[in-house]
Design a protein around this motif. Structure first.
Motif, PDB file in Angstrom:
ATOM      1  N   ILE A 120      38.355  65.556 -15.814  1.00  0.00           N
ATOM      2  CA  ILE A 120      39.355  66.617 -15.734  1.00  0.00           C
ATOM      3  C   ILE A 120      40.478  66.423 -16.743  1.00  0.00           C
ATOM      4  N   SER A 121      40.976  65.207 -16.864  1.00  0.00           N
ATOM      5  CA  SER A 121      42.161  64.958 -17.685  1.00  0.00           C
ATOM      6  C   SER A 121      41.874  65.168 -19.171  1.00  0.00           C
ATOM      7  N   GLY A 122      42.925  65.151 -19.945  1.00  0.00           N
ATOM      8  CA  GLY A 122      42.799  65.251 -21.392  1.00  0.00           C
ATOM      9  C   GLY A 122      44.010  64.634 -22.060  1.00  0.00           C
ATOM     10  N   TRP A 123      43.893  64.400 -23.376  1.00  0.00           N
ATOM     11  CA  TRP A 123      45.015  63.868 -24.133  1.00  0.00           C
ATOM     12  C   TRP A 123      44.791  64.137 -25.616  1.00  0.00           C
ATOM     13  N   LEU A 124      45.807  63.848 -26.399  1.00  0.00           N
ATOM     14  CA  LEU A 124      45.749  63.963 -27.849  1.00  0.00           C
ATOM     15  C   LEU A 124      45.842  62.568 -28.450  1.00  0.00           C
ATOM     16  N   ASN A 125      45.190  62.370 -29.600  1.00  0.00           N
ATOM     17  CA  ASN A 125      45.286  61.063 -30.235  1.00  0.00           C
ATOM     18  C   ASN A 125      46.251  61.104 -31.417  1.00  0.00           C
ATOM     19  N   ARG A 126      46.508  59.946 -31.973  1.00  0.00           N
ATOM     20  CA  ARG A 126      47.500  59.829 -33.042  1.00  0.00           C
ATOM     21  C   ARG A 126      47.091  60.614 -34.288  1.00  0.00           C
ATOM     22  N   GLU A 127      45.803  60.609 -34.587  1.00  0.00           N
ATOM     23  CA  GLU A 127      45.310  61.330 -35.759  1.00  0.00           C
ATOM     24  C   GLU A 127      45.542  62.827 -35.619  1.00  0.00           C
TER      25      GLU A 127
END
Length: 285
Positions: A120-127
């Motif tokens: 369910i969750s999500g995130w963004l990475n540094r790139e």
């Protein structure tokens, strides 16, 4: 001035067909500068569902900016989920997981927040953030919009709802490059507010606008709906257009004005009687 039609969570595989046709009819009479689709085109990332979703999007206005959602990653095929999670999406929707729309007044960037390692969750990475920061920083004087599937904070009526992980750590970067709006979906709940009301450490106002599900039967006590957004320097109007049984109708209009301290609600037109009756009926289901 620019207009954005913001739809989300189509969920082909759990589609309400009359609502989908109603959305096509409603948007046919409107000409947004951009149609944003903030993820979950499919219910289970199956090829047939992608094909149906793309046939549907071809009947909607262009240009379009689309990002995937967590449902657009295979659920049960573990090999595909972990090794080629967005293969079907890239084959059938777009290869671009960082879509960009830019004109003389507005820059809109989409980022993929869906991840294989969580259901369910999500995130963004540094790139991803570095890419967005560089593009936003170069767009001096333009209205700037970020699109992700997962919202940055939950609405008050669902304080425990799943949102993007580590949202607060992105705020300094978004503020530094003067992002104005963040568009998202995921929760199937229409809601908008300044990020500063949830993250007190934010130094600049960023307006978060969440869309309900446009066409799915997976409603969460609300009618199907989408956002019609009008933007101009320091001004933003969010009109929620909700399904009223036979057509989409304007149910709530909120106007915001921004200054150095953030976004301020300057006018809100309450839900009309038809919209109130529809929501009442949905809540009884």
């Amino acid at each position: 001035m620019r207009t954005i039609a913001h739809i989300s969570d189509l969920h082909f595989g759990r589609l309400d067909a009359p609502v989908a046709e109603g959305l096509i009819a409603d948007l046919a009479g409107r000409k947004p500068d951009l149609l944003v689709v903030s993820g979950d085109l499919t219910q289970r990332a199956r090829r047939r569902q992608y094909a149906d979703a793309m046939a549907f999007l071809k009947r909607l206005p262009s240009p379009q900016l689309v990002v995937p959602g967590n449902h657009d990653i295979p659920m049960f095929n573990m090999a595909a989920r972990f090794f080629t999670p967005v293969r079907k999406y890239r084959q059938m929707v777009t290869r671009d997981l960082r879509p960009v729309y830019e004109d003389e007044q507005m820059l809109v960037i989409g980022l993929n927040s869906a991840r294989s390692f969580t259901r369910i969750s999500g995130w963004l990475n540094r790139e991803q953030m570095a890419f967005a920061e560089a593009r936003f920083a170069a767009a001096k004087g333009k209205f700037k919009v970020l699109v992700t599937h997962h919202p940055f904070f939950p609405p008050p009526r669902r304080p425990d709802a799943n949102v993007i992980r580590g949202g607060e750590k992105y705020l300094a970067a978004l503020s530094a490059v003067e992002v104005d709006l963040v568009l998202s979906g995921h929760l199937h709940l229409a809601y908008h507010d300044d990020l500063r009301s949830h993250f007190k450490a934010s130094r600049r106002g960023v307006l978060s606008i969440q869309a309900g599900t446009a066409t799915s039967t997976r409603r969460r006590g609300e009618p199907n709906a989408y956002n019609w957004i009008t933007v101009s320097p320091q001004l933003c109007t969010v009109a929620v257009r909700a399904w009223a049984g036979k057509a989409f109708e304007e149910s709530l209009v909120t106007r915001y004005e921004s200054d150095e301290s953030g976004w301020h609600k300057i006018q809100q037109v309450p839900i009309d009687q038809v919209g109130a009756e529809v929501m009442s009926d949905v809540n009884k289901q």
